[in-house]
Scaffold this motif. Structure first.
Motif, PDB file in Angstrom:
ATOM      1  N   VAL A  72       0.810  -1.373  -0.335  1.00  0.00           N
ATOM      2  CA  VAL A  72      -0.161   0.255  -0.397  1.00  0.00           C
ATOM      3  C   VAL A  72       0.824   1.153  -0.361  1.00  0.00           C
ATOM      4  N   VAL A  73       2.022   1.087   1.364  1.00  0.00           N
ATOM      5  CA  VAL A  73       3.231   2.725   1.091  1.00  0.00           C
ATOM      6  C   VAL A  73       3.111   2.190  -0.266  1.00  0.00           C
ATOM      7  N   MET A  74       3.558   1.160  -0.947  1.00  0.00           N
ATOM      8  CA  MET A  74       4.955   1.342  -3.014  1.00  0.00           C
ATOM      9  C   MET A  74       3.790   1.765  -3.884  1.00  0.00           C
ATOM     10  N   GLY A  90      10.974  14.435  -0.561  1.00  0.00           N
ATOM     11  CA  GLY A  90      10.786  13.620  -0.964  1.00  0.00           C
ATOM     12  C   GLY A  90      10.535  13.464   0.333  1.00  0.00           C
ATOM     13  N   TRP A  91       9.340  12.380   0.509  1.00  0.00           N
ATOM     14  CA  TRP A  91       8.641  11.657   1.671  1.00  0.00           C
ATOM     15  C   TRP A  91       8.165   9.948   1.615  1.00  0.00           C
ATOM     16  N   ARG A  92       7.953   9.165   2.662  1.00  0.00           N
ATOM     17  CA  ARG A  92       7.393   8.654   2.878  1.00  0.00           C
ATOM     18  C   ARG A  92       7.151   7.524   3.665  1.00  0.00           C
ATOM     19  N   LEU A  93       6.093   7.235   4.228  1.00  0.00           N
ATOM     20  CA  LEU A  93       5.565   7.316   5.871  1.00  0.00           C
ATOM     21  C   LEU A  93       5.062   5.796   5.806  1.00  0.00           C
ATOM     22  N   ALA A  94       5.636   5.639   7.322  1.00  0.00           N
ATOM     23  CA  ALA A  94       4.435   4.131   7.561  1.00  0.00           C
ATOM     24  C   ALA A  94       2.479   4.636   7.782  1.00  0.00           C
ATOM     25  N   HIS A 136       0.783   5.644  10.414  1.00  0.00           N
ATOM     26  CA  HIS A 136       0.933   7.428  10.764  1.00  0.00           C
ATOM     27  C   HIS A 136       0.917   8.253   9.547  1.00  0.00           C
ATOM     28  N   TRP A 137       0.621   7.952   8.788  1.00  0.00           N
ATOM     29  CA  TRP A 137      -0.873   8.909   7.775  1.00  0.00           C
ATOM     30  C   TRP A 137      -1.445   9.547   8.484  1.00  0.00           C
ATOM     31  N   GLY A 138      -1.936  10.699   7.010  1.00  0.00           N
ATOM     32  CA  GLY A 138      -3.538  11.020   8.405  1.00  0.00           C
ATOM     33  C   GLY A 138      -3.074  12.372   9.362  1.00  0.00           C
ATOM     34  N   ASN A 139      -1.809  12.839   9.878  1.00  0.00           N
ATOM     35  CA  ASN A 139      -1.648  13.290  10.638  1.00  0.00           C
ATOM     36  C   ASN A 139      -0.619  14.718  10.673  1.00  0.00           C
ATOM     37  N   GLY A 140      -0.773  14.627   9.499  1.00  0.00           N
ATOM     38  CA  GLY A 140      -0.116  16.295   8.640  1.00  0.00           C
ATOM     39  C   GLY A 140       1.540  16.467   9.152  1.00  0.00           C
ATOM     40  N   TYR A 141       2.013  14.776   9.417  1.00  0.00           N
ATOM     41  CA  TYR A 141       3.393  14.409   9.656  1.00  0.00           C
ATOM     42  C   TYR A 141       4.568  14.798   8.359  1.00  0.00           C
ATOM     43  N   ALA A 142       4.038  14.414   7.393  1.00  0.00           N
ATOM     44  CA  ALA A 142       4.804  14.604   6.068  1.00  0.00           C
ATOM     45  C   ALA A 142       5.064  16.170   5.710  1.00  0.00           C
ATOM     46  N   SER A 143       3.659  16.736   5.647  1.00  0.00           N
ATOM     47  CA  SER A 143       3.539  18.437   5.337  1.00  0.00           C
ATOM     48  C   SER A 143       4.931  18.987   6.693  1.00  0.00           C
ATOM     49  N   GLU A 144       4.996  18.482   7.819  1.00  0.00           N
ATOM     50  CA  GLU A 144       5.662  19.576   8.670  1.00  0.00           C
ATOM     51  C   GLU A 144       6.876  18.804   8.531  1.00  0.00           C
ATOM     52  N   ALA A 151      -2.085   9.984 -10.124  1.00  0.00           N
ATOM     53  CA  ALA A 151      -2.527   9.286  -9.194  1.00  0.00           C
ATOM     54  C   ALA A 151      -1.959   9.397  -8.150  1.00  0.00           C
ATOM     55  N   ASN A 152      -1.038   9.813  -7.564  1.00  0.00           N
ATOM     56  CA  ASN A 152      -0.336   9.902  -6.307  1.00  0.00           C
ATOM     57  C   ASN A 152      -1.402  10.987  -5.000  1.00  0.00           C
ATOM     58  N   THR A 153      -2.376  11.508  -5.220  1.00  0.00           N
ATOM     59  CA  THR A 153      -3.020  12.377  -5.066  1.00  0.00           C
ATOM     60  C   THR A 153      -2.604  12.550  -2.854  1.00  0.00           C
ATOM     61  N   SER A 154      -1.840  11.731  -2.395  1.00  0.00           N
ATOM     62  CA  SER A 154      -1.962  11.883  -0.813  1.00  0.00           C
ATOM     63  C   SER A 154      -0.596  12.695  -1.184  1.00  0.00           C
ATOM     64  N   SER A 155       0.367  12.429  -2.331  1.00  0.00           N
ATOM     65  CA  SER A 155       1.754  13.257  -2.217  1.00  0.00           C
ATOM     66  C   SER A 155       1.753  14.424  -3.107  1.00  0.00           C
ATOM     67  N   ILE A 156       0.711  14.588  -4.217  1.00  0.00           N
ATOM     68  CA  ILE A 156      -0.142  15.666  -4.428  1.00  0.00           C
ATOM     69  C   ILE A 156       0.050  16.748  -3.047  1.00  0.00           C
ATOM     70  N   LYS A 157      -1.498  16.408  -2.799  1.00  0.00           N
ATOM     71  CA  LYS A 157      -1.086  17.141  -1.772  1.00  0.00           C
ATOM     72  C   LYS A 157      -0.060  17.907  -0.317  1.00  0.00           C
ATOM     73  N   VAL A 158       0.379  17.096  -0.303  1.00  0.00           N
ATOM     74  CA  VAL A 158       2.271  17.714   0.638  1.00  0.00           C
ATOM     75  C   VAL A 158       2.285  18.355  -0.491  1.00  0.00           C
ATOM     76  N   GLU A 175       1.736  20.480  -2.661  1.00  0.00           N
ATOM     77  CA  GLU A 175       0.438  22.139  -2.844  1.00  0.00           C
ATOM     78  C   GLU A 175       0.200  22.477  -1.210  1.00  0.00           C
ATOM     79  N   ARG A 176       0.063  21.832   0.073  1.00  0.00           N
ATOM     80  CA  ARG A 176       0.421  22.527   0.905  1.00  0.00           C
ATOM     81  C   ARG A 176       1.421  23.263   1.755  1.00  0.00           C
ATOM     82  N   LEU A 177       2.239  22.453   0.800  1.00  0.00           N
ATOM     83  CA  LEU A 177       3.742  23.555   1.311  1.00  0.00           C
ATOM     84  C   LEU A 177       4.278  24.423   0.851  1.00  0.00           C
TER      85      LEU A 177
HETATM   86  C1  LIG Z   1       2.596  10.801   0.955  1.00  0.00           C
HETATM   87  C2  LIG Z   1       2.590  10.623   2.560  1.00  0.00           C
HETATM   88  C3  LIG Z   1       3.266  10.676   2.644  1.00  0.00           C
HETATM   89  C4  LIG Z   1       1.095  11.770   2.661  1.00  0.00           C
HETATM   90  O1  LIG Z   1       0.886  11.134   3.937  1.00  0.00           O
HETATM   91  P1  LIG Z   1      -0.190  11.646   4.446  1.00  0.00           P
HETATM   92  O2  LIG Z   1       0.293  11.526   5.855  1.00  0.00           O
HETATM   93  O3  LIG Z   1      -1.823  11.736   3.831  1.00  0.00           O
HETATM   94  O4  LIG Z   1       0.349  13.346   4.929  1.00  0.00           O
HETATM   95  P2  LIG Z   1       0.519  14.637   5.884  1.00  0.00           P
HETATM   96  O5  LIG Z   1       1.626  14.702   6.192  1.00  0.00           O
HETATM   97  O6  LIG Z   1       0.814  16.003   4.540  1.00  0.00           O
HETATM   98  O7  LIG Z   1      -0.351  14.727   6.568  1.00  0.00           O
HETATM   99  C5  LIG Z   1      -2.082  14.852   5.468  1.00  0.00           C
HETATM  100  C6  LIG Z   1      -2.887  14.790   6.814  1.00  0.00           C
HETATM  101  O8  LIG Z   1      -3.762  14.802   8.033  1.00  0.00           O
HETATM  102  C7  LIG Z   1      -4.298  15.479   8.541  1.00  0.00           C
HETATM  103  N1  LIG Z   1      -3.866  16.149   9.699  1.00  0.00           N
HETATM  104  C8  LIG Z   1      -4.536  15.406  10.742  1.00  0.00           C
HETATM  105  N2  LIG Z   1      -3.697  16.168  11.612  1.00  0.00           N
HETATM  106  C9  LIG Z   1      -3.413  17.568  11.172  1.00  0.00           C
HETATM  107  C10 LIG Z   1      -2.460  18.140  12.061  1.00  0.00           C
HETATM  108  N3  LIG Z   1      -2.249  18.463  12.806  1.00  0.00           N
HETATM  109  N4  LIG Z   1      -1.464  19.240  10.694  1.00  0.00           N
HETATM  110  C11 LIG Z   1      -1.919  18.875   8.983  1.00  0.00           C
HETATM  111  N5  LIG Z   1      -2.720  18.013   8.603  1.00  0.00           N
HETATM  112  C12 LIG Z   1      -3.244  17.306   9.642  1.00  0.00           C
HETATM  113  C13 LIG Z   1      -5.000  16.968   7.383  1.00  0.00           C
HETATM  114  O9  LIG Z   1      -6.126  17.079   6.963  1.00  0.00           O
HETATM  115  C14 LIG Z   1      -4.451  15.668   5.671  1.00  0.00           C
HETATM  116  O10 LIG Z   1      -5.014  14.895   5.463  1.00  0.00           O
HETATM  117  P3  LIG Z   1      -6.927  14.417   3.797  1.00  0.00           P
HETATM  118  O11 LIG Z   1      -5.201  14.684   2.945  1.00  0.00           O
HETATM  119  O12 LIG Z   1      -7.407  13.634   4.097  1.00  0.00           O
HETATM  120  O13 LIG Z   1      -6.990  16.332   3.875  1.00  0.00           O
HETATM  121  C15 LIG Z   1       2.192   9.400   3.137  1.00  0.00           C
HETATM  122  O14 LIG Z   1       0.821   8.769   1.943  1.00  0.00           O
HETATM  123  C16 LIG Z   1       3.014   7.956   2.193  1.00  0.00           C
HETATM  124  O15 LIG Z   1       3.740   7.626   2.500  1.00  0.00           O
HETATM  125  N6  LIG Z   1       3.009   7.364   0.944  1.00  0.00           N
HETATM  126  C17 LIG Z   1       3.084   6.562  -0.290  1.00  0.00           C
HETATM  127  C18 LIG Z   1       4.536   6.712  -0.412  1.00  0.00           C
HETATM  128  C19 LIG Z   1       5.141   7.668  -1.547  1.00  0.00           C
HETATM  129  O16 LIG Z   1       4.262   7.805  -2.017  1.00  0.00           O
HETATM  130  N7  LIG Z   1       5.350   8.508  -1.534  1.00  0.00           N
HETATM  131  C20 LIG Z   1       5.576  10.160  -1.982  1.00  0.00           C
HETATM  132  C21 LIG Z   1       6.738   9.791  -3.345  1.00  0.00           C
HETATM  133  S1  LIG Z   1       6.801  10.621  -4.804  1.00  0.00           S
END
Ligand SMILES: CC(C)(COP(=O)(O)OP(=O)(O)OC[C@H]1O[C@@H](n2cnc3c(N)ncnc32)[C@H](O)[C@@H]1OP(=O)(O)O)[C@@H](O)C(=O)NCCC(=O)NCCS
Length: 187
Positions: free
Chosen positions: A33-35, A98-102, A105-113, A138-145, A147-149
């Motif tokens: 899933v991570v990969m 770049g970023w890659r999280l277990a 730990h997703w959904g906490n804002g850690y990657a953006s921070e 297709a990697n919308t979670s990463s694109i969101k990071v 854009e958040r930055l």
């Molecule tokens: C890409 C990846 C790092 C994103 O992780 P993520 O947890 O979604 O990103 P963030 O750490 O920025 O967290 C943002 C999410 O946490 C939520 N969040 C919760 N508490 C938060 C806080 N205190 N501050 C900020 N965001 C918070 C946000 O609402 C957001 O959720 P949403 O996307 O549903 O709106 C992760 O999906 C991943 O490791 N993917 C696999 C590896 C990968 O694809 N890497 C990139 C290769 S190019």
């Protein structure tokens, strides 16, 4: 392995790699899933070689992909930081964030921070003029990071990843950029 540079954010520690990181990092790199948006999962040996390469990069460039640890619990979360992509493309040579999280730990804002700390380091300490990031559409979670930055994309800069020619699912990439000027305007 060295200790510097090390970055602290309100919740996280970005630090150099330790032997004990291999097991949790290998597990993360073996998680399909991570990969999902990578060509393949990695074996433990591939992960070990990657950590060794990252550590050499820190010595060469003074920056790198830091191991990410929770500031309070000490949990290993993943990796975030700066690297020099080994591809030839219209935007290289470049430095990439770049970023890659277990998964847990997703959904906490850690990657953006963590990525914001890495960008800050890249601009103020490493004196970079620009930092890029790229991924598949297709990697919308990463694109969101990205854009958040505050990174920005010009669709005309989308490109075909040269290492992934045979894999049509992964070939097309979007490119995001952050200039030092834009970074300073935002902060
Ligand atoms: C890409 C990846 C790092 C994103 O992780 P993520 O947890 O979604 O990103 P963030 O750490 O920025 O967290 C943002 C999410 O946490 C939520 N969040 C919760 N508490 C938060 C806080 N205190 N501050 C900020 N965001 C918070 C946000 O609402 C957001 O959720 P949403 O996307 O549903 O709106 C992760 O999906 C991943 O490791 N993917 C696999 C590896 C990968 O694809 N890497 C990139 C290769 S190019």
């Amino acid at each position: 392995m060295g200790k510097e540079p090390e970055l602290k954010t309100s919740r996280l520690l970005l630090r150099r790699w330790r032997k004990t990181d291999l097991e949790p990092f290998a597990a993360l790199n073996a998680d399909p899933v991570v990969m999902e948006h990578m060509p393949t999962v990695l074996t433990s040996r591939e992960t070990a070689l990657w950590i060794a390469r990252i550590e050499l990069g820190f010595e060469e460039y003074g920056f790198g992909l830091w191991a990410l640890e929770h500031g309070v619990t000490g949990d290993f979360i993943g990796l975030t930081g700066l690297s020099v992509p080994r591809i030839e493309a219209h935007f290289t040579p470049a430095v990439e964030v770049g970023w890659r999280l277990a998964r847990e730990h997703w959904g906490n804002g850690y990657a953006s921070e963590a990525a914001a700390a890495a960008l800050g380091f890249g601009f103020s300490e490493s004196r970079l003029d620009e930092i890029v990031s790229f991924t598949v559409p297709a990697n919308t979670s990463s694109i969101k990071v990205m854009e958040r930055l505050g990174m920005t994309r010009d669709p005309e800069e989308d490109f075909e990843h040269p290492f992934l020619e045979g894999d049509s699912r992964l070939r097309r990439h979007v490119l995001y950029r952050m200039s030092v000027g834009h970074w300073n305007d935002l902060h």
